[in-house]
Design a protein around this motif. Structure first.
Motif, PDB file in Angstrom:
ATOM      1  N   ARG A  12      71.618 -20.277   4.129  1.00 15.40           N
ATOM      2  CA  ARG A  12      70.567 -21.265   3.892  1.00 15.40           C
ATOM      3  C   ARG A  12      70.344 -21.426   2.390  1.00 15.40           C
ATOM      4  N   PRO A  13      70.412 -22.642   1.874  1.00 16.87           N
ATOM      5  CA  PRO A  13      70.093 -22.856   0.463  1.00 16.87           C
ATOM      6  C   PRO A  13      68.643 -22.443   0.193  1.00 16.87           C
ATOM      7  N   VAL A  14      68.414 -21.794  -0.929  1.00 20.64           N
ATOM      8  CA  VAL A  14      67.078 -21.304  -1.223  1.00 20.64           C
ATOM      9  C   VAL A  14      66.140 -22.459  -1.564  1.00 20.64           C
ATOM     10  N   THR A  15      64.899 -22.331  -1.159  1.00 25.09           N
ATOM     11  CA  THR A  15      63.857 -23.280  -1.543  1.00 25.09           C
ATOM     12  C   THR A  15      63.088 -22.707  -2.720  1.00 25.09           C
ATOM     13  N   VAL A  16      62.888 -23.512  -3.750  1.00 21.62           N
ATOM     14  CA  VAL A  16      62.069 -23.117  -4.894  1.00 21.62           C
ATOM     15  C   VAL A  16      60.787 -23.919  -4.839  1.00 21.62           C
ATOM     16  N   ALA A  17      59.661 -23.226  -4.864  1.00 15.79           N
ATOM     17  CA  ALA A  17      58.364 -23.887  -4.721  1.00 15.79           C
ATOM     18  C   ALA A  17      57.400 -23.390  -5.776  1.00 15.79           C
ATOM     19  N   SER A  18      56.473 -24.249  -6.144  1.00 15.81           N
ATOM     20  CA  SER A  18      55.424 -23.842  -7.067  1.00 15.81           C
ATOM     21  C   SER A  18      54.454 -22.911  -6.357  1.00 15.81           C
ATOM     22  N   ALA A  19      53.895 -21.960  -7.089  1.00 13.14           N
ATOM     23  CA  ALA A  19      52.900 -21.060  -6.517  1.00 13.14           C
ATOM     24  C   ALA A  19      51.569 -21.768  -6.301  1.00 13.14           C
ATOM     25  N   GLN A  20      51.427 -22.964  -6.872  1.00 12.22           N
ATOM     26  CA  GLN A  20      50.211 -23.751  -6.734  1.00 12.22           C
ATOM     27  C   GLN A  20      50.601 -25.166  -6.336  1.00 12.22           C
ATOM     28  N   PHE A  57      63.376 -15.067   1.208  1.00 20.36           N
ATOM     29  CA  PHE A  57      63.065 -14.338   2.436  1.00 20.36           C
ATOM     30  C   PHE A  57      63.287 -15.198   3.671  1.00 20.36           C
ATOM     31  N   MET A  58      63.476 -16.502   3.476  1.00 23.88           N
ATOM     32  CA  MET A  58      63.772 -17.399   4.592  1.00 23.88           C
ATOM     33  C   MET A  58      65.264 -17.416   4.929  1.00 23.88           C
ATOM     34  N   GLN A  59      66.050 -16.624   4.203  1.00 27.16           N
ATOM     35  CA  GLN A  59      67.488 -16.550   4.423  1.00 27.16           C
ATOM     36  C   GLN A  59      67.796 -15.988   5.809  1.00 27.16           C
ATOM     37  N   TYR A  60      68.990 -16.277   6.325  1.00 19.80           N
ATOM     38  CA  TYR A  60      69.435 -15.677   7.584  1.00 19.80           C
ATOM     39  C   TYR A  60      69.322 -14.149   7.489  1.00 19.80           C
ATOM     40  N   THR A  61      68.922 -13.520   8.559  1.00 24.07           N
ATOM     41  CA  THR A  61      68.662 -12.085   8.706  1.00 24.07           C
ATOM     42  C   THR A  61      67.456 -11.621   7.895  1.00 24.07           C
ATOM     43  N   CYS A  73      62.673 -11.788  -2.209  1.00 24.12           N
ATOM     44  CA  CYS A  73      64.032 -11.549  -1.700  1.00 24.12           C
ATOM     45  C   CYS A  73      64.136 -11.225  -0.217  1.00 24.12           C
ATOM     46  N   GLY A  74      63.042 -10.816   0.436  1.00 23.34           N
ATOM     47  CA  GLY A  74      63.185 -10.443   1.835  1.00 23.34           C
ATOM     48  C   GLY A  74      61.866 -10.325   2.568  1.00 23.34           C
ATOM     49  N   ALA A  75      61.946 -10.396   3.890  1.00 25.35           N
ATOM     50  CA  ALA A  75      60.731 -10.372   4.711  1.00 25.35           C
ATOM     51  C   ALA A  75      60.884  -9.521   5.963  1.00 25.35           C
ATOM     52  N   ASN A  76      61.785  -8.544   5.952  1.00 23.66           N
ATOM     53  CA  ASN A  76      61.919  -7.652   7.100  1.00 23.66           C
ATOM     54  C   ASN A  76      60.876  -6.548   6.984  1.00 23.66           C
ATOM     55  N   THR A  77      59.703  -6.855   7.469  1.00 23.13           N
ATOM     56  CA  THR A  77      58.554  -5.983   7.259  1.00 23.13           C
ATOM     57  C   THR A  77      57.657  -5.980   8.494  1.00 23.13           C
TER      58      THR A  77
END
Length: 338
Positions: free
Chosen positions: A26-34, A68-72, A329-333
């Motif tokens: 999945r191509p990464v999404t870059v977003a503003s924090a605001q 963190f939205m990446q596959y796996t 970088c990740g969300a396996n939590t």
């Protein structure tokens, strides 16, 4: 034929990886924090927060790379895809398949990438590994071998399996193909933010850092490498000018708990554009809580470590007008402690 195994990482290695895994991650999404567009953002400044809800009015210019939205669930999918695809292209992929000793993010990524390529994967875990990880690995079609009660025992069994079966040995971070795959994240960030000044990334053994820093340095972008104070493999290697063993004792050690950094990571860290930062566990926990409370982003402690590096006491302080992107970088939590 043999798959490429360079002794150091170069930007062409990352370009080759990007071509190799295109359409497979999945191509990464870059977003503003605001809220607001990138053009409207201002420079971020350092701030301090507690572990509870906090206002962060100075983060208007901060950008998040939502990897963190990446596959796996982590960036590891990039390196796993590059590693397997490179060996398939080179005709060096054995009938016994690929194997790895890891019940964490790297094991999941390896099993997932192997399934996508239609090749066998064998993952070695300690016998006391959480059942949820075992079942998820099996859902990816991996052969799961439970042995011993510590990771070292599982790793030893994996090495024996390689010797007896001829399976291809993968690694969580210590391989140039793995690091090059991770570096494709930076090429995608720069495609969206070509005037980026600084990228901030958390560091364990250094696979993600080596890839990102190599790409960033090539484009003249600064890299801030963030580690827990009690889990500082890269920082210690920089001090000693060689990889050295360190103690591992951090809330983020499940992902960042490498005992020593790789030579590839140390080589990338020798750039004048790299800054090493250490943060406390309190800052990591606070950053993670902040991401949930203020942005509804549920990430693992390793991802929050990067954000703590530009907001915690003693962290990196951007200059006025500096455009900074923090890699989550990740969300396996577990969600139970958010």
């Amino acid at each position: 034929m043999t798959a490429p195994t360079p002794s150091e990482l170069t930007y062409p290695d990352i370009e080759a990886a990007a071509a190799r895994i295109a359409g497979r991650v999945r191509p990464v999404t870059v977003a503003s924090a605001q809220p607001g567009t990138l053009a409207e953002t201002a420079s971020p400044t350092a701030a301090t927060w507690s572990s509870g809800p906090a206002e962060d009015p100075n983060a208007s210019g901060l950008l998040f790379a939502l990897e963190f939205m990446q596959y796996t669930g982590t960036f590891k999918a990039r390196g796993a895809q590059n590693f397997i695809r490179a060996h398939l292209e080179a005709g060096t992929f054995p009938e016994a398949g690929v194997t790895i000793a890891s019940g964490g993010n790297a094991g999941l990524a390896c099993a997932w990438a192997a399934r996508a390529a239609g090749v066998p994967a064998t993952v070695f875990l300690p016998a006391n590994a959480p059942e949820v990880k075992v079942e998820r690995l099996r859902s990816y079609g991996a052969e799961v071998v439970l042995t011993g009660h510590e990771f070292a025992e599982a790793a030893a069994a994996c090495r024996d399996f390689v010797a007896s079966s001829g399976a291809l040995a993968s690694h969580a971070y210590d391989h140039p193909l793995i690091a090059a795959g991770a570096g494709t994240l930076m090429t995608e960030i720069l495609a969206q933010v070509p005037d980026l000044d600084t990228v901030v990334v958390s560091v364990g053994g250094g696979g993600l850092f080596a890839g990102v820093a190599t790409a960033a340095t090539y484009h003249g972008v600064r890299t801030v490498a963030v580690e827990p104070q009690s889990c500082r493999a890269l920082n210690a290697a920089i001090e000693a000018d060689e990889p050295v063993d360190v103690t591992v004792d951090s809330v983020a050690s499940d992902s960042l708990g490498a005992r020593r950094a790789t030579p590839l990571a140390l080589s990338a860290a020798r750039s004048d554009l790299v800054t090493s930062v250490l943060v406390s566990d309190e800052a990591i926990v606070g950053a993670r809580q902040h991401l949930w409370d203020e942005h509804r982003l549920a990430v693992e402690h390793a991802a929050a470590t990067a954000l703590a590096g530009v907001h915690g006491s003693g962290g990196y302080v951007p200059a006025e007008g500096e455009k900074v992107c923090v890699v989550l970088c990740g969300a396996n939590t577990s969600l139970g402690d958010l």
